[in-house]
Motif scaffolding. Structure first.
Motif, PDB file in Angstrom:
ATOM      1  N   LEU A  77      30.403  36.772  30.460  1.00 56.37           N
ATOM      2  CA  LEU A  77      31.257  36.583  31.619  1.00 56.37           C
ATOM      3  C   LEU A  77      32.389  35.661  31.181  1.00 56.37           C
ATOM      4  O   LEU A  77      32.137  34.580  30.649  1.00 56.37           O
ATOM      5  N   GLU A  78      33.626  36.118  31.362  1.00 55.20           N
ATOM      6  CA  GLU A  78      34.820  35.383  30.945  1.00 55.20           C
ATOM      7  C   GLU A  78      35.587  35.013  32.208  1.00 55.20           C
ATOM      8  O   GLU A  78      35.919  35.884  33.007  1.00 55.20           O
ATOM      9  N   LEU A  79      35.875  33.732  32.403  1.00 55.28           N
ATOM     10  CA  LEU A  79      36.477  33.246  33.639  1.00 55.28           C
ATOM     11  C   LEU A  79      37.755  32.476  33.369  1.00 55.28           C
ATOM     12  O   LEU A  79      37.769  31.567  32.535  1.00 55.28           O
ATOM     13  N   TYR A  80      38.826  32.839  34.084  1.00 54.54           N
ATOM     14  CA  TYR A  80      40.106  32.139  34.004  1.00 54.54           C
ATOM     15  C   TYR A  80      40.400  31.486  35.340  1.00 54.54           C
ATOM     16  O   TYR A  80      40.270  32.127  36.387  1.00 54.54           O
ATOM     17  N   THR A  81      40.787  30.209  35.304  1.00 55.02           N
ATOM     18  CA  THR A  81      41.284  29.546  36.509  1.00 55.02           C
ATOM     19  C   THR A  81      42.687  29.036  36.218  1.00 55.02           C
ATOM     20  O   THR A  81      42.976  28.554  35.126  1.00 55.02           O
ATOM     21  N   ASP A  82      43.546  29.150  37.190  1.00 57.39           N
ATOM     22  CA  ASP A  82      44.952  28.770  37.083  1.00 57.39           C
ATOM     23  C   ASP A  82      45.075  27.257  37.177  1.00 57.39           C
ATOM     24  O   ASP A  82      45.633  26.717  38.122  1.00 57.39           O
ATOM     25  N   SER A  83      44.532  26.568  36.190  1.00 55.74           N
ATOM     26  CA  SER A  83      44.416  25.117  36.223  1.00 55.74           C
ATOM     27  C   SER A  83      44.859  24.512  34.902  1.00 55.74           C
ATOM     28  O   SER A  83      44.779  25.160  33.858  1.00 55.74           O
ATOM     29  N   GLU A  84      45.300  23.276  34.952  1.00 52.71           N
ATOM     30  CA  GLU A  84      45.617  22.526  33.732  1.00 52.71           C
ATOM     31  C   GLU A  84      44.358  21.873  33.163  1.00 52.71           C
ATOM     32  O   GLU A  84      44.306  21.527  31.992  1.00 52.71           O
ATOM     33  N   THR A  85      43.353  21.664  34.012  1.00 53.62           N
ATOM     34  CA  THR A  85      42.098  21.054  33.601  1.00 53.62           C
ATOM     35  C   THR A  85      41.006  22.119  33.607  1.00 53.62           C
ATOM     36  O   THR A  85      41.251  23.259  33.989  1.00 53.62           O
ATOM     37  N   LEU A  86      39.819  21.728  33.216  1.00 51.86           N
ATOM     38  CA  LEU A  86      38.706  22.672  33.190  1.00 51.86           C
ATOM     39  C   LEU A  86      38.355  23.103  34.610  1.00 51.86           C
ATOM     40  O   LEU A  86      38.059  22.267  35.467  1.00 51.86           O
ATOM     41  N   GLY A  87      38.417  24.380  34.871  1.00 55.33           N
ATOM     42  CA  GLY A  87      37.967  24.927  36.146  1.00 55.33           C
ATOM     43  C   GLY A  87      36.629  25.591  35.900  1.00 55.33           C
ATOM     44  O   GLY A  87      36.362  26.075  34.808  1.00 55.33           O
TER      45      GLY A  87
END
Length: 136
Positions: A77-87
């Motif tokens: 499972l690969e997850l991207y969050t539109d964040s500068e820090t770890l989401g």
């Protein structure tokens, strides 16, 4: 970043553009790689009635099961969050992942800067509520 993770990151960046997030403007994308080399995609879909939205992880996992796959078919499972820090997955998603994905399945987390962390649901939710706890 390893070439494979860079390729996944680029796919996630394209996929996040499908996010429907007009209220938070926070795009989330999820790719689930299956052991047969297929992939299932999910994005967050918001709604003006906030509780009616759905996270990318649950969007993708619902599709996995709708297509007839099960937890043993999931490779990662690969997850991207539109964040500068770890989401990372929200609490609801962690609970859903704990039931629908094998506990040892790799979960890779990315943000705007690329790959950040590889983990699994056992580490993200060590004391998950399990189906066996429903037994009388």
């Amino acid at each position: 970043m390893m070439a494979e993770k860079q390729n996944v990151f680029e796919e996630l960046l394209m996929l996040k553009e499908n996010s429907y997030s007009p209220y938070s403007n926070f795009k989330v994308a999820c790719l689930i790689y299956l052991k047969n080399n297929d992939q299932v995609k999910g994005v967050n879909v918001e709604n003006a009635a906030y509780p009616a939205g759905i996270c990318a992880e649950r969007t993708a996992l619902a599709q996995v099961y709708s297509l007839g796959y099960k937890k043993h078919d999931i490779k990662s499972l690969e997850l991207y969050t539109d964040s500068e820090t770890l989401g990372s997955p929200c609490g609801v998603c962690r609970q859903v992942i704990s039931e629908l994905v094998d506990w040892s399945t790799p979960i890779s987390i990315y943000n705007k800067n690329g790959f950040q962390l590889e983990t699994n649901i056992k580490k993200l939710l060590p004391h998950a509520f399990q189906p066996a706890q429903l037994s009388k």
